[in-house]
Design an enzyme around this catalytic site. Structure first.
Site, PDB file in Angstrom:
ATOM      1  N   CYS A 183      68.336  60.335 110.535  1.00 43.80           N
ATOM      2  CA  CYS A 183      69.618  59.773 110.102  1.00 43.80           C
ATOM      3  C   CYS A 183      69.495  58.371 109.536  1.00 43.80           C
ATOM      4  CB  CYS A 183      70.602  59.819 111.258  1.00 43.80           C
ATOM      5  SG  CYS A 183      70.971  61.531 111.651  1.00 43.80           S
TER       6      CYS A 183
ATOM      7  N   ARG B 117      40.321  55.343 105.542  1.00 44.04           N
ATOM      8  CA  ARG B 117      41.031  56.257 104.636  1.00 44.04           C
ATOM      9  C   ARG B 117      40.080  57.102 103.781  1.00 44.04           C
ATOM     10  NH1 ARG B 117      46.282  54.704 102.752  1.00 44.04           N
ATOM     11  NH2 ARG B 117      45.691  52.580 103.323  1.00 44.04           N
TER      12      ARG B 117
ATOM     13  N   PRO C 105      34.921  52.094 107.038  1.00 44.70           N
ATOM     14  CA  PRO C 105      35.826  52.916 106.226  1.00 44.70           C
ATOM     15  C   PRO C 105      36.750  53.758 107.102  1.00 44.70           C
ATOM     16  CG  PRO C 105      33.691  53.979 106.374  1.00 44.70           C
ATOM     17  CD  PRO C 105      33.553  52.669 107.091  1.00 44.70           C
TER      18      PRO C 105
HETATM   19  N1  LLP Z   1      38.683  47.444 109.210  1.00 44.00           N
HETATM   20  C1  LLP Z   1      39.748  46.700 109.543  1.00 44.00           C
HETATM   21  C2  LLP Z   1      39.523  45.438 110.247  1.00 44.00           C
HETATM   22  C3  LLP Z   1      41.043  47.132 109.228  1.00 44.00           C
HETATM   23  O1  LLP Z   1      42.077  46.370 109.559  1.00 44.00           O
HETATM   24  C4  LLP Z   1      41.224  48.363 108.554  1.00 44.00           C
HETATM   25  C5  LLP Z   1      42.557  48.847 108.211  1.00 44.00           C
HETATM   26  C6  LLP Z   1      40.084  49.113 108.237  1.00 44.00           C
HETATM   27  C7  LLP Z   1      38.828  48.623 108.561  1.00 44.00           C
HETATM   28  C8  LLP Z   1      40.157  50.433 107.549  1.00 44.00           C
HETATM   29  O2  LLP Z   1      40.708  50.351 106.279  1.00 44.00           O
HETATM   30  P1  LLP Z   1      40.706  51.625 105.314  1.00 44.00           P
HETATM   31  O3  LLP Z   1      39.269  51.917 104.961  1.00 44.00           O
HETATM   32  O4  LLP Z   1      41.327  52.764 106.031  1.00 44.00           O
HETATM   33  O5  LLP Z   1      41.507  51.189 104.162  1.00 44.00           O
HETATM   34  N2  LLP Z   1      48.819  52.059 107.687  1.00 44.00           N
HETATM   35  C9  LLP Z   1      48.405  51.642 106.362  1.00 44.00           C
HETATM   36  C10 LLP Z   1      46.978  51.163 106.332  1.00 44.00           C
HETATM   37  C11 LLP Z   1      46.699  50.042 107.285  1.00 44.00           C
HETATM   38  C12 LLP Z   1      45.261  49.598 107.301  1.00 44.00           C
HETATM   39  C13 LLP Z   1      44.988  48.646 108.387  1.00 44.00           C
HETATM   40  N3  LLP Z   1      43.622  48.205 108.500  1.00 44.00           N
HETATM   41  C14 LLP Z   1      48.646  52.794 105.389  1.00 44.00           C
HETATM   42  O6  LLP Z   1      49.152  53.827 105.803  1.00 44.00           O
HETATM   43  O7  LLP Z   1      48.370  52.668 104.211  1.00 44.00           O
END
Ligand code: LLP
Length: 419
Positions: free
Chosen positions: A344, A279, A277
């Site tokens: 900009c 986010r 996890p």
């Molecule tokens: N594991 C892997 C292999 C991942 O690629 C990711 C996120 C996670 C775990 C964690 O995912 P989460 O639990 O945070 O959803 N920059 C984008 C999000 C990109 C996520 C990339 N991979 C945004 O701001 O929404």
């Protein structure tokens, strides 16, 4: 749930008024709440109750600040890293190597060597070619690496296309149908032991059904691999659980709902489960604090021009992401405005025709739910130094990353000899 609340008319991070932080550290700045991080770890752990010894490997990409990682290390979390840099940060923050999983589609031989030398727990591989490279690097060192193949389950996670990762044409993972062949080939390679299966279908997931479908495919694969003689002892279910950004839309499934689904689908798998996890641990634990430079007239709506730009918080520009934008000292009135930064280009727009707290020049504004993929995606476009970060714990607060002075940016450039 977070610990950013109005007290005596002013938004606080735990016991600290946000205006105090801006008075001493300036704006824009990210502010994290340690209590909120701790709360989310507790909630996620409780959601997994009944699962035997799960490894919660925080996705470092969501927030790699050392103070954040050290907070998580103290709570016993591991880390999911996707670069040598993230690996070094996780180790520097005190996360034990054995609790580190190395993901990512483009690991280099140098990064593999670093992971092996540090003794990390597992490599999540995304192709047979990558397995061949790791086999060579590990064999040269006389070690055997624990590996999982990340499989691409061909499931549409139903999130923003740029953060969906499990569709057949996405760059991630080994195609589901080819996975048995990948394990068979890996079994013949020295220096690696393919003992796990990994999956991750996307981020900001607001529906459990695609994850359930992906996990069911993982379960079927584990059974097939075992039948073919592979000793599978772990399954990495990735990250992706969404968080509430907009109070006006239905909340995503809770960690408890997610945990119940996982328990149901994985019953009888007889593996150690790994979770990644990001986010859901840090999203609601951070705000971006910024100041209104001026209100500029617009044709239909006024423009709230902030001292934060898309370089400081990229998500709205990149994914049309919606962040709640609140006045730090709301006067009770609302207005409809376009909220923009000083960069900009028109993409430097945080919100259009947004009904929000009425603000005026000089007021402080907070972007909520900015703890994940906020500061870490900041850049220096328009020659703006990297945004600083602060952390609050109770009545205390501290800068956890300095504001990058423009002099540091200029000094990093080199002039060629002919100039
Ligand atoms: N594991 C892997 C292999 C991942 O690629 C990711 C996120 C996670 C775990 C964690 O995912 P989460 O639990 O945070 O959803 N920059 C984008 C999000 C990109 C996520 C990339 N991979 C945004 O701001 O929404």
């Amino acid at each position: 749930m977070d610990h950013f609340e109005l007290k005596d008319g002013m938004l606080h991070a735990e016991g600290v008024p946000l205006a105090r932080i801006s008075a001493e550290a300036g704006t824009p700045i990210y502010v994290y709440s340690a209590a909120t991080i701790e709360r989310h770890v507790r909630v996620f752990r409780e959601a997994l109750a009944g699962i035997d010894d799960p490894l919660i490997a925080f996705a470092v990409k969501a927030n790699p600040n050392r103070a954040v990682l050290a907070t998580l290390a103290a709570l016993g979390l591991g880390a999911d890293v996707v670069s040598g840099g993230e690996l070094k940060r996780a180790l520097a923050a005190g996360i034990p190597a054995a609790k580190i999983v190395f993901s990512g589609v483009g690991k280099t031989a140098e990064e593999m060597a670093l992971g092996l030398d540090e003794g990390i727990g597992q490599f999540n591989l995304e192709s047979v070619a990558e397995a061949e490279m790791l086999s060579q690097v590990a064999t040269a060192r006389g070690v055997t690496a624990r590996v999982a193949f990340r499989v691409n389950p061909d499931v549409d996670a139903g999130t923003h296309s740029k953060i969906s990762t499990g569709r057949a044409d996405d760059k991630f993972g080994v195609a589901y149908d080819r996975a048995p062949d990948a394990y068979a080939r890996a079994a013949a390679m020295p220096g690696i032991a393919a003992v796990g299966v990994a999956v991750h279908i996307g981020s900001q997931l607001t529906d459990l059904a695609p994850s359930r479908a992906a996990f069911e495919r993982v379960g079927a694969l584990i059974a097939a691999l075992r039948a073919a003689g592979h000793a599978i002892d772990s399954a990495d279910l990735g990250g992706g659980l969404g968080v509430p950004y907009n109070p006006a839309v239905p909340v995503p499934p809770s960690p408890a709902d997610y945990g119940a689904m996982v328990r149901e689908v994985t019953a009888g798998w007889d593996v150690r489960l790994i979770f990644e996890p990001g986010r859901v641990i840090v999203g609601n634990a951070g705000v971006m604090l910024t100041r209104v430079i001026r209100i500029k007239e617009g044709k239909n709506y006024p423009f709230v021009v902030l001292d934060a730009g898309m370089n400081d918080l990229l998500r709205p520009s990149l994914y049309d992401a919606w962040h709640n934008i609140r006045a730090v000292e709301p006067n009770g009135a609302k207005f409809v405005a376009n909220v923009v930064g000083p960069i900009c280009e028109t993409g430097d727009t945080f919100a259009r025709a947004r009904e929000m707290d009425q603000v005026a020049a000089g007021d402080l504004v907070a972007f909520m739910t900015a703890g994940a993929y906020g500061a870490t995606m900041a850049n220096t476009y328009n020659s703006r130094g990297l945004v600083p970060e602060a952390m609050v714990s109770g009545e205390e607060w501290a800068i956890v990353r300095d504001r990058q002075p423009i002099e540091a940016l200029i000094a990093a450039d080199r002039l060629p000899p002919w100039l």
